[in-house]
Design a protein around this motif. Structure first.
Motif, PDB file in Angstrom:
ATOM      1  N   GLU A 231       0.860  -1.192   0.000  1.00  0.00           N
ATOM      2  CA  GLU A 231       0.000   0.000   0.000  1.00  0.00           C
ATOM      3  C   GLU A 231       0.894   1.238   0.000  1.00  0.00           C
ATOM      4  OE1 GLU A 231      -3.414   0.126   2.774  1.00  0.00           O
ATOM      5  OE2 GLU A 231      -2.872   2.245   3.001  1.00  0.00           O
ATOM      6  N   VAL A 232       0.711   2.046  -1.006  1.00  0.00           N
ATOM      7  CA  VAL A 232       1.566   3.218  -1.178  1.00  0.00           C
ATOM      8  C   VAL A 232       0.707   4.479  -1.061  1.00  0.00           C
ATOM      9  CG1 VAL A 232       3.219   4.360  -2.704  1.00  0.00           C
ATOM     10  CG2 VAL A 232       2.977   1.871  -2.755  1.00  0.00           C
ATOM     11  N   ALA A 233       1.239   5.511  -0.396  1.00  0.00           N
ATOM     12  CA  ALA A 233       0.488   6.760  -0.278  1.00  0.00           C
ATOM     13  C   ALA A 233       1.363   7.917  -0.740  1.00  0.00           C
ATOM     14  CB  ALA A 233       0.061   6.985   1.165  1.00  0.00           C
ATOM     15  N   GLY A 234       0.746   8.878  -1.349  1.00  0.00           N
ATOM     16  CA  GLY A 234       1.485  10.084  -1.724  1.00  0.00           C
ATOM     17  C   GLY A 234       1.712  10.933  -0.480  1.00  0.00           C
ATOM     18  N   ARG A 235       2.840  11.636  -0.449  1.00  0.00           N
ATOM     19  CA  ARG A 235       3.188  12.378   0.756  1.00  0.00           C
ATOM     20  C   ARG A 235       2.168  13.481   1.044  1.00  0.00           C
ATOM     21  NH1 ARG A 235       8.180  13.025   4.197  1.00  0.00           N
ATOM     22  NH2 ARG A 235       7.501  11.047   5.044  1.00  0.00           N
ATOM     23  N   ASN A 236       2.033  14.392   0.095  1.00  0.00           N
ATOM     24  CA  ASN A 236       1.122  15.518   0.320  1.00  0.00           C
ATOM     25  C   ASN A 236       0.023  15.573  -0.716  1.00  0.00           C
ATOM     26  OD1 ASN A 236       2.693  16.603   2.489  1.00  0.00           O
ATOM     27  ND2 ASN A 236       4.194  17.116   0.918  1.00  0.00           N
ATOM     28  N   ALA A 237       0.330  15.029  -1.834  1.00  0.00           N
ATOM     29  CA  ALA A 237      -0.602  15.192  -2.943  1.00  0.00           C
ATOM     30  C   ALA A 237      -1.191  13.851  -3.365  1.00  0.00           C
ATOM     31  CB  ALA A 237       0.120  15.828  -4.115  1.00  0.00           C
ATOM     32  N   ASP A 238      -1.985  13.937  -4.380  1.00  0.00           N
ATOM     33  CA  ASP A 238      -2.537  12.711  -4.949  1.00  0.00           C
ATOM     34  C   ASP A 238      -1.424  11.882  -5.580  1.00  0.00           C
ATOM     35  OD1 ASP A 238      -5.072  12.370  -4.341  1.00  0.00           O
ATOM     36  OD2 ASP A 238      -5.910  12.861  -6.325  1.00  0.00           O
ATOM     37  N   LEU A 239      -1.759  10.627  -5.748  1.00  0.00           N
ATOM     38  CA  LEU A 239      -0.734   9.703  -6.219  1.00  0.00           C
ATOM     39  C   LEU A 239      -1.138   9.217  -7.601  1.00  0.00           C
ATOM     40  CD1 LEU A 239       1.758   8.197  -4.925  1.00  0.00           C
ATOM     41  CD2 LEU A 239       0.152   6.374  -4.453  1.00  0.00           C
ATOM     42  N   ASP A 240      -0.193   9.197  -8.490  1.00  0.00           N
ATOM     43  CA  ASP A 240      -0.491   8.673  -9.815  1.00  0.00           C
ATOM     44  C   ASP A 240      -0.235   7.168  -9.820  1.00  0.00           C
ATOM     45  OD1 ASP A 240      -0.908   8.107 -12.398  1.00  0.00           O
ATOM     46  OD2 ASP A 240       0.767   9.312 -13.190  1.00  0.00           O
ATOM     47  N   ALA A 241      -1.287   6.446  -9.814  1.00  0.00           N
ATOM     48  CA  ALA A 241      -1.164   4.999  -9.662  1.00  0.00           C
ATOM     49  C   ALA A 241      -0.325   4.373 -10.781  1.00  0.00           C
ATOM     50  CB  ALA A 241      -2.551   4.366  -9.635  1.00  0.00           C
ATOM     51  N   ALA A 242      -0.509   4.880 -11.972  1.00  0.00           N
ATOM     52  CA  ALA A 242       0.218   4.318 -13.108  1.00  0.00           C
ATOM     53  C   ALA A 242       1.722   4.498 -12.934  1.00  0.00           C
ATOM     54  CB  ALA A 242      -0.255   4.966 -14.404  1.00  0.00           C
ATOM     55  N   GLU A 243       2.063   5.658 -12.370  1.00  0.00           N
ATOM     56  CA  GLU A 243       3.488   5.943 -12.179  1.00  0.00           C
ATOM     57  C   GLU A 243       4.083   4.975 -11.152  1.00  0.00           C
ATOM     58  OE1 GLU A 243       4.242  10.011 -11.020  1.00  0.00           O
ATOM     59  OE2 GLU A 243       6.324   9.457 -10.551  1.00  0.00           O
ATOM     60  N   GLY A 291       9.944   8.939  -3.032  1.00  0.00           N
ATOM     61  CA  GLY A 291       9.325   9.998  -2.241  1.00  0.00           C
ATOM     62  C   GLY A 291       7.900   9.688  -1.805  1.00  0.00           C
ATOM     63  N   TRP A 292       7.472   8.439  -1.925  1.00  0.00           N
ATOM     64  CA  TRP A 292       6.141   8.072  -1.451  1.00  0.00           C
ATOM     65  C   TRP A 292       6.201   7.442  -0.069  1.00  0.00           C
ATOM     66  CZ3 TRP A 292       6.680   5.378  -6.586  1.00  0.00           C
ATOM     67  CH2 TRP A 292       6.333   6.236  -7.647  1.00  0.00           C
ATOM     68  N   ASP A 293       5.059   7.327   0.520  1.00  0.00           N
ATOM     69  CA  ASP A 293       5.002   6.623   1.815  1.00  0.00           C
ATOM     70  C   ASP A 293       4.661   5.169   1.595  1.00  0.00           C
ATOM     71  OD1 ASP A 293       5.547   8.853   3.163  1.00  0.00           O
ATOM     72  OD2 ASP A 293       3.485   9.229   3.881  1.00  0.00           O
ATOM     73  N   LEU A 294       5.321   4.338   2.355  1.00  0.00           N
ATOM     74  CA  LEU A 294       4.991   2.905   2.321  1.00  0.00           C
ATOM     75  C   LEU A 294       4.117   2.614   3.536  1.00  0.00           C
ATOM     76  CD1 LEU A 294       5.309   0.067   1.203  1.00  0.00           C
ATOM     77  CD2 LEU A 294       7.408  -0.136   2.509  1.00  0.00           C
ATOM     78  N   ASN A 295       2.839   2.443   3.293  1.00  0.00           N
ATOM     79  CA  ASN A 295       1.907   2.246   4.411  1.00  0.00           C
ATOM     80  C   ASN A 295       1.848   0.792   4.874  1.00  0.00           C
ATOM     81  OD1 ASN A 295       1.304   4.884   4.312  1.00  0.00           O
ATOM     82  ND2 ASN A 295      -0.908   4.611   4.015  1.00  0.00           N
ATOM     83  N   GLU A 296       1.915  -0.072   3.905  1.00  0.00           N
ATOM     84  CA  GLU A 296       1.788  -1.489   4.291  1.00  0.00           C
ATOM     85  C   GLU A 296       2.531  -2.350   3.303  1.00  0.00           C
ATOM     86  OE1 GLU A 296      -2.205  -2.927   4.409  1.00  0.00           O
ATOM     87  OE2 GLU A 296      -1.618  -4.747   5.483  1.00  0.00           O
ATOM     88  N   LEU A 297       3.141  -3.390   3.832  1.00  0.00           N
ATOM     89  CA  LEU A 297       3.836  -4.344   2.973  1.00  0.00           C
ATOM     90  C   LEU A 297       3.672  -5.704   3.619  1.00  0.00           C
ATOM     91  CD1 LEU A 297       5.855  -4.756   0.574  1.00  0.00           C
ATOM     92  CD2 LEU A 297       7.678  -4.516   2.228  1.00  0.00           C
ATOM     93  N   ARG A 298       2.817  -6.536   3.030  1.00  0.00           N
ATOM     94  CA  ARG A 298       2.616  -7.837   3.672  1.00  0.00           C
ATOM     95  C   ARG A 298       2.510  -8.940   2.637  1.00  0.00           C
ATOM     96  NH1 ARG A 298      -3.024  -9.061   3.317  1.00  0.00           N
ATOM     97  NH2 ARG A 298      -4.184  -7.179   2.843  1.00  0.00           N
TER      98      ARG A 298
END
Lengths: 332, 255
Positions: A231-243, A291-298
């Motif tokens: 699960e990946v989250a953008g730091r401050n902004a929206d995240l481009d999933a394709a990227e 530069g993204w956040d890694l919220n979950e890795l399972r």
């Protein structure tokens, strides 16, 4: 302890059990798993000499079920789906009756009845009429009668069916504690039961064995290609999933990345890699470096439930994957 | 033998722990008590009339009192026997306890014999209850005890045969009511087969008549020990139990 070879049971119209073979070592607890109507009860009934097989053979402790049923019957304890109790008897009387029926001598009888009452925690209802007892007690009395003559083999047909959660746990613990002294086969269609109680599992469907293995191996094997949920989250902004997907695909060892869903600023991916440990670290580094956040890795280890559905082919989503484990049926 | 005894004990236990045995004993006792009273009254009145007419009193107690009473017991038994046997196997099949019996180290035949002996024992208890009434006959009269004993032996043999048939029918179904009703129908038919001889003398009428329970009851009731009739009852018992064994075996192949 139990050897089953090509055992088959045909009725007029259908084949309930179709050439099944397996082997069970002494002291094991084996789960006999399958959907309703898979042939579990029929197989057990053949092992207990309740009904003869149409073809094939089964031996228990070295005795063939067709050739020497008396010797087999002396060595098995059987708990059918509904505990075979006489409601008009008291618990103690009933257990004495079964003990005599199983050929216990007078000297052993009261000792064994004391023992099984203690073991199956029915000592407190020994003087009560069975008709007045709850389903949980009846089930435990059923277990008590199965072990009264200290048989080598215990055959339990859905021992936890119809019990409440607390009773289910107690019964499972009781069954586990009986292993070692006895070789146990228990049938069930409840998967967690197998995960919790059994060492070995035989999965049957439509009368055929689809897998025999230890619970641990089965989970490992069905995992096949390791997949990881990220699960990946953008730091401050929206995240481009394709990227993100493109980035993840670049990580070495990654075979495929599925975009699963997007929740607000977070995106969830399922990453298939050839080797679990290597890709997890690299995935984490790649995500953080971007530069993204890694919220979950399972790890998305499959539960036995998914394996079961795969093997028995009731799961359309995994239809492609099911061929694989079924094809390489393992040895004993 | 030990196993037969284990099953016998269990069956006796379930007869006597439930109200079944007591109810049957009480009803039979009551009905027989009525028969006894009516028959005795009649006997005494008839005797008094004979005396008034100046004929010598001593009528035969065995012939005029005991014999009709024994015949009454026979007919009453016809109604009670299905009640005794209907649950023997049907109940085990319905509740699943048959699986306990068939997966225990005990032969089918031992199960069957144990159950049948228990049914016979219960019927013997009923007969014993009726026999109590005859104590008074011995107290106030001088009947011959031998025809009475033979009469009872005949009753027991006849009941044994019908109980064996009932045991067989009970092993065919899970439903006690069906078992009881069919047993009653079959026993009643066997009872009345003999009637064909009233208008027919062909071979099949003779066969039917031979099959009839009534044909073979007569001599025992009269106090005659008849080997031919004893053979009939024993072979009926044998056939009933043999069929039960086959039925138990077929249960394994079918279920």
């Amino acid at each position: 302890m139990i050897t089953v070879k090509e055992l088959t049971k045909r009725y007029a119209r259908n084949t309930a059990v179709d050439h099944i073979s397996f082997n069970i070592e002494k002291g094991q607890i084996v789960g006999f798993l399958g959907p309703n109507g898979a042939g579990k009860t029929t197989t057990m009934r053949m092992l207990t000499c309740f009904m003869p097989p149409t073809a094939g053979s089964a031996t228990i402790a070295g005795f063939d079920v067709l050739e020497e049923p008396m010797e087999v019957k002396k060595r098995i304890g059987y708990l059918p789906e509904t505990p075979p109790v006489y409601p008009e008897m008291r618990t103690g009387e009933y257990l004495e009756f079964v003990g005599r029926l199983k050929g216990l001598s007078k000297a052993d009888l009261s000792k064994r009845v004391d023992y099984v009452c203690e073991r199956c925690s029915v000592a407190d209802v020994r003087q009560k009429l069975i008709s007045k007892l709850s389903k949980g007690y009846r089930q435990r009395i059923g277990l008590a009668q199965a072990i009264i003559h200290n048989p080598d083999v215990l055959i339990l047909d859905e021992p936890t069916a119809g019990l409440d959660p607390k009773q289910i746990n107690e019964t499972r613990d009781l069954i586990k504690s009986l292993a070692g002294d006895h070789t146990i086969i228990l049938s069930t269609h409840i998967l967690p039961e197998v995960e919790q109680t059994c060492e070995q599992v035989i999965i049957i469907n439509k009368g055929k064995v689809v897998a025999t293995d230890s619970v641990h191996n089965l989970q490992n094997r069905a995992r096949g290609i390791e997949s990881v949920i990220v699960e990946v989250a953008g730091r401050n902004a929206d995240l481009d999933a394709a990227e993100v997907q493109a980035q993840l695909e670049k990580v070495s060892g990654v075979i495929k990345v599925h975009f699963k869903e997007k929740r607000q600023t977070r995106s969830i991916f399922e990453v298939e890699g050839s080797n679990d440990r290597l890709i997890r670290g690299d995935l984490a580094r790649a995500i953080v470096a971007a530069g993204w956040d890694l919220n979950e890795l399972r790890s998305s280890a499959m539960s036995l439930e998914e394996i079961f559905l795969q093997l028995t082919g009731d799961h359309p989503a995994t239809a492609a994957a099911k061929e694989e484990p079924a094809a390489k049926e393992p040895g004993k | 033998m030990r196993n037969v005894l284990i099953i016998w004990r269990k069956e006796m236990h379930s007869y006597f722990v439930s109200p079944v045995a007591y109810l049957l004993l009480a009803m039979f006792g009551f009905i027989f008590g009525f028969f006894f009273w009516v028959q005795l009254e009649g006997f005494v009145k008839y005797g008094a009339e004979m005396m008034q007419r100046g004929q010598s009193f001593p009528m035969n107690v065995n012939e005029s009192l005991i014999r009709p009473l024994l015949a009454n017991v026979r007919v009453t038994g016809l109604f009670f026997i299905p009640l005794i046997t209907m649950r023997l196997f049907a109940e085990e099949k319905r509740s699943g306890t048959i699986e306990l019996l068939t997966t225990s180290p005990i032969r089918d035949l031992e199960v069957i014999l144990g159950k049948w002996f228990a049914a016979v024992t219960l019927y013997a208890c009923i007969l014993l209850l009726t026999a109590l009434n005859f104590v008074f006959v011995f107290k106030y009269g001088q009947p011959d005890w031998k025809p009475l004993a033979i009469g009872y032996l005949g009753l027991l043999l006849q009941a044994g045969a019908m109980l064996a048939i009932g045991t067989f029918i009970s092993s065919l179904t899970k439903n006690q009511i069906i078992a009881g009703a069919v047993t009653f129908a079959v026993c009643l038919l066997l009872w009345v087969f003999e009637w064909v001889t009233e208008f027919e003398t062909s071979t099949w009428a003779q066969v039917l008549s031979y099959m009839s329970i009534t044909t073979h009851a007569e001599s025992f009731t009269k106090g005659l020990l008849s080997l031919k009739d004893a053979v009939y009852y024993v072979s009926a018992i044998f056939v009933g139990l043999f069929l039960t064994a086959r039925s138990m075996e077929s249960l394994r192949w079918r279920s």
